[in-house]
Design an enzyme around this catalytic site. Structure first.
Site, PDB file in Angstrom:
ATOM      1  N   LYS A 125      39.152  48.120  36.647  1.00 61.94           N
ATOM      2  CA  LYS A 125      39.583  48.513  35.291  1.00 61.94           C
ATOM      3  C   LYS A 125      38.847  47.741  34.205  1.00 61.94           C
ATOM      4  CE  LYS A 125      44.174  49.486  37.032  1.00 61.94           C
ATOM      5  NZ  LYS A 125      45.398  48.786  37.343  1.00 61.94           N
ATOM      6  N   ARG A 126      38.592  46.444  34.476  1.00 64.81           N
ATOM      7  CA  ARG A 126      37.988  45.615  33.420  1.00 64.81           C
ATOM      8  C   ARG A 126      36.500  45.905  33.209  1.00 64.81           C
ATOM      9  NH1 ARG A 126      39.981  39.740  35.030  1.00 64.81           N
ATOM     10  NH2 ARG A 126      40.341  40.714  37.039  1.00 64.81           N
ATOM     11  N   MET A 127      35.915  46.755  34.085  1.00 66.42           N
ATOM     12  CA  MET A 127      34.517  47.149  33.883  1.00 66.42           C
ATOM     13  C   MET A 127      34.406  48.159  32.732  1.00 66.42           C
ATOM     14  SD  MET A 127      33.029  45.341  36.233  1.00 66.42           S
ATOM     15  CE  MET A 127      31.342  45.870  36.449  1.00 66.42           C
TER      16      MET A 127
END
Length: 247
Positions: free
Chosen positions: A16-18
């Site tokens: 998700k943090r990409m």
């Protein structure tokens, strides 16, 4: 005849943090997906079987890796790392030998570190062996609780489940393990999800194996950057630059 060896690569996450809908392991370094860099390293070591556990947009991972001789297992729901390994039951439950479990987002894990992990695993006759690292800032990582001053461990406690005392430990679990394969698949069926994340953690296998009176060995990696996971595009860029400088 040397013992057979298999590898399970965990590659089901979206990351998700990409800030991208692309599967995390397909983010590129020097125009190559990071999982392909890892697989190139494993291919040099002549594993008998390599199973890639895929999930989010897994068909893209299959397409990208079509030129490699690999097997795939689907993790349709992401319920944790033990659940991911369990998805490879059909392919590997009857495999006799040693199994390496590794995350698909550690592209710079070296052949030397994997060889050392497997050598210690064999030499100590351990049931499981964990590759660890000492981080100045271990925030977010599972902490390695050794058995006194020995090179064996009792358990790994995830950051979110750790007490203030455990959080002082700087030795972290890299997510790379060796297991006796049959024992691995026996043990993961005993893991539950009674933790803050309500996930089935592969790290709980360590505690279960230790409680059975079996040995879990520890090998600390020489270069902690090798096992730095990639959780954002910024981290990916920084790690690629750092490792390029070292080369």
């Amino acid at each position: 005849m040397s013992e057979k060896k298999a590898a399970i690569i965990l590659a089901a996450g979206k990351g998700k943090r990409m800030k991208s809908d692309l599967p995390k392991v397909l983010h590129r370094i020097n125009d190559r997906p990071m999982i392909a860099i890892l697989i190139d390293t494993l291919k040099k070591m002549q594993f008998d079987r390599i199973v890639v556990v895929i999930g989010h947009k897994g068909e893209l991972v299959q397409e990208e890796l079509a030129d490699y001789k690999l097997e795939f297992a689907w993790q349709r729901e992401q319920l944790g790392t033990a659940h991911a390994v369990q998805m490879a039951t059909e392919q590997l439950a009857d495999f006799e030998g040693v199994t390496l479990v590794v995350a698909g987002d550690v592209p710079y894990l070296s052949e030397q570190s994997i060889q050392r992990l497997m050598a210690v695993h064999n030499d100590t006759e351990a049931s499981a062996t964990c590759l660890t690292a000492i981080f100045d800032d271990p925030t977010g990582y599972g902490r390695v609780v050794r058995d006194g001053d020995s090179d064996y461990m009792k358990e790994i406690i995830e950051h979110k489940d750790a007490s203030p005392e455990v959080l002082k430990i700087k030795e972290i679990n890299s997510g790379t393990f060796c297991f006796d394969n049959k024992l691995l698949f026996e043990t993961i069926s005993d893991i539950d999800n009674s933790n803050v994340q309500q996930e089935y953690y592969l790290t709980d296998a360590v505690k279960i194996i230790h409680h059975r009176g079996l040995k879990v060995a520890v090998v600390a990696v020489d270069n902690p950057d090798e096992v730095s996971g990639v959780n954002s595009k910024e981290q990916l860029t920084k790690l690629a630059a750092k490792m390029t400088d070292k080369k």
